[in-house]
Design an enzyme around this catalytic site. Sequence first.
Site, PDB file in Angstrom:
ATOM      1  N   HIS A  31      -9.213  -5.250  10.840  1.00 39.31           N
ATOM      2  CA  HIS A  31      -9.840  -5.115   9.522  1.00 39.31           C
ATOM      3  C   HIS A  31     -11.160  -4.346   9.570  1.00 39.31           C
ATOM      4  O   HIS A  31     -11.921  -4.374   8.611  1.00 39.31           O
ATOM      5  CB  HIS A  31     -10.124  -6.494   8.916  1.00 39.31           C
TER       6      HIS A  31
ATOM      7  N   GLU B 162       0.808  -1.228   0.000  1.00 38.94           N
ATOM      8  CA  GLU B 162       0.000   0.000   0.000  1.00 38.94           C
ATOM      9  C   GLU B 162       0.834   1.268   0.000  1.00 38.94           C
ATOM     10  O   GLU B 162       0.525   2.226  -0.707  1.00 38.94           O
ATOM     11  CB  GLU B 162      -0.963   0.016   1.193  1.00 38.94           C
TER      12      GLU B 162
END
Lengths: 329, 370
Positions: free
Chosen positions: A132, A63
């Site tokens: 998450h 990322e």
Amino acid sequence: MPMAREIEFREALREAMSEEMRSDPRVFLMGEEVAQYHGAYKVSKGMLEEFGPRRIIDTPISESGFAGMGIGATMLGLRPIVEFMSWSFSLVAADQIMNNAPKILYMSGGQFGCPIVFRGNDGAGGQLGSTHSWCVESLYANVPGLKMIIPSDPYDAKGLLKSAIRDENPVFCLESERLLSIKGDVPEEEYVIPIGEAVIRRPGTDCTLVGFGRTVYFCEQAAEELAKEGIECEILDMRSIRPLDLDAIVTSVRKTNYCVVVDQSWSFASIGSEVAAEVHKACFDDLDNHVHRVHNDDVPAPYSHDLEQEMLPHARKICEAVRSATYNA
Amino acid sequence: MSTTTTPNLKAHEVPIPELDVLKSWLLDMLRIREFEVRAMQAYQNKLAGGFLHVYNGQEAVAVGCIAAMRHTDPVITAYRDHGHALARGLDPKIGFAELFGRIDGCAKGKGGSMHFFDRDNHMFGGHGIVGAQCPLGTGLAFATKYNDEVINGGKSDSVTACFLGDGALNQGSVHEAMNLAAIFDLPIIFCVENNRYAMGTAIDRCTASGDQITNRAVAFDMEARTIRGMDVIEVYREMTEIVEWVRSESRPYFLDIDTYRFKGHSMSDPRKYRTHEEEVEFEANDPIDKLSRYLTSSKLMAEEDIKAMSKSVRSEIREAVAWAKQSPVPDVSELHHDVYADVWGPFTGTSLPRYMLEKRSGEGGDADGA
């Protein structure tokens, strides 16, 4: 007559991206699994076939690298859409998305803007556990230089995302995995929705409910329940967080004299606290009680189903807040 | 010294440029050195604030590398960025104005020493977070290739130089950037200015395989070599070959440039982590002296000519400092300018810095080529 059809939230996002890519070759999509896999949540399904691998780009699980790569590409005129499979994963790219994207225009004295869209799932999904299930909106909305949109239905998702892709600033688009499959009317004709304008989802006279994204649905459930008790809530869907349409909230609160903010991020230093502070300032003489806030519980997201559901700013908590706020009405 | 794994590259066949070019390099290196000397002075006099990282000793790297590139090839670097910006053509007076936090600076005084951007000279900053410029650099290389091939339907024709220090080699973002550059076949050169210290930590104390950092390139299937960075001619010849190879192959390259930082990491650095003997040894390799000796021993320039050049640079830089000192501090209204590209709330939109606007109006058009 404008032709409306029912499509899913994820299809609306896909249509926004595809239409903008057809009209502007500088726009491209990259992220984990966006191409051959068709998107981890099938948002980009079919786009590889239409636009090819040079514009629908599978990235490694990296990322910081690909977020930064997108930002760098804007300095030479491109307009990337960067998909985070989950905004939870954007945390490892925090330096790029918080330090570079929103500040490069300022640090370069106006030489380099950063027209980029970061988008992906935000908030609790279904029992994904604490790492998450991030709601990044309060964290990132703190940073000047970026814009933030949180659409709640397919119509807004498409219109707002198209505006985001055309915007000259970095725009963070927060979607909810829980909403990707919902359907809604979306016209065939092209349209955009300006960033920074709230919409009234349900008119009411007794209490203003301020929500955005998934919390709008919690507000609707609560409003149904409260209507049975004779409390008519007005639901405002903010749609954009930066800029925030404070005028819309103020107009509503001046009518209802009560305000409850529903925010799925944690309460401390949050969008909810920001809205409360601004409403207290702008509507001090209009309020008949202080602004009440409903947030995720101040805990990491639990895995266990019932615990996770309880953590959310759900309808029961909203009802309790509205009753508590309006007890003196 | 060279540990190339690249076939068919012959640095020694790159001709040494003619005298005018060598003179321009000497001038560039003298200008950078004098800029830094005056910058340190200004810092001590509190004309410049924040952090100041000077480039003394490393001049041959920026000048030699940039000389080997086209002017339109993108350059990006970290926070020790004055040398790259000046080598790219930034007017020293604009640089000083930035250091002094004045409106005439390249970032209107909003960027400071670590953020020298100069779009017209294809200089993409000046970045303060160690290694963070490397993903951005891959983005520049991605964009040149995308523009050339996807939008214009031609062949990739630009090379991006992404400078970083040896200390950045241990940042995750750098490894991510190298991996992306490799899998996407991006035309980028990771120019590692290996000055042997990550701030005050010697490379062997913080970097695995620090005596042979080109090993890292192997993991990314990237060509690599180590070159001497105190000789501008050698830097230029090596870089020229590499730039040509990267341009034709559209592949990334890892360049380990052996150099030395004569001054501390920043102005607050007492340099206790290295010995005086070591400093003296490396100062004997001063890249400016080296080129000067080459020019005089080859009878290309007389010592008096070099002294005259040096004198003229000192006066140019002195004038640049004086010019920057009289530039106004930014108006308070600048605070909310350049935050967003558009106008909303307290934000007043954006505009180019004054020196770029003046250049455009001087050219009689609104040409705005990025």
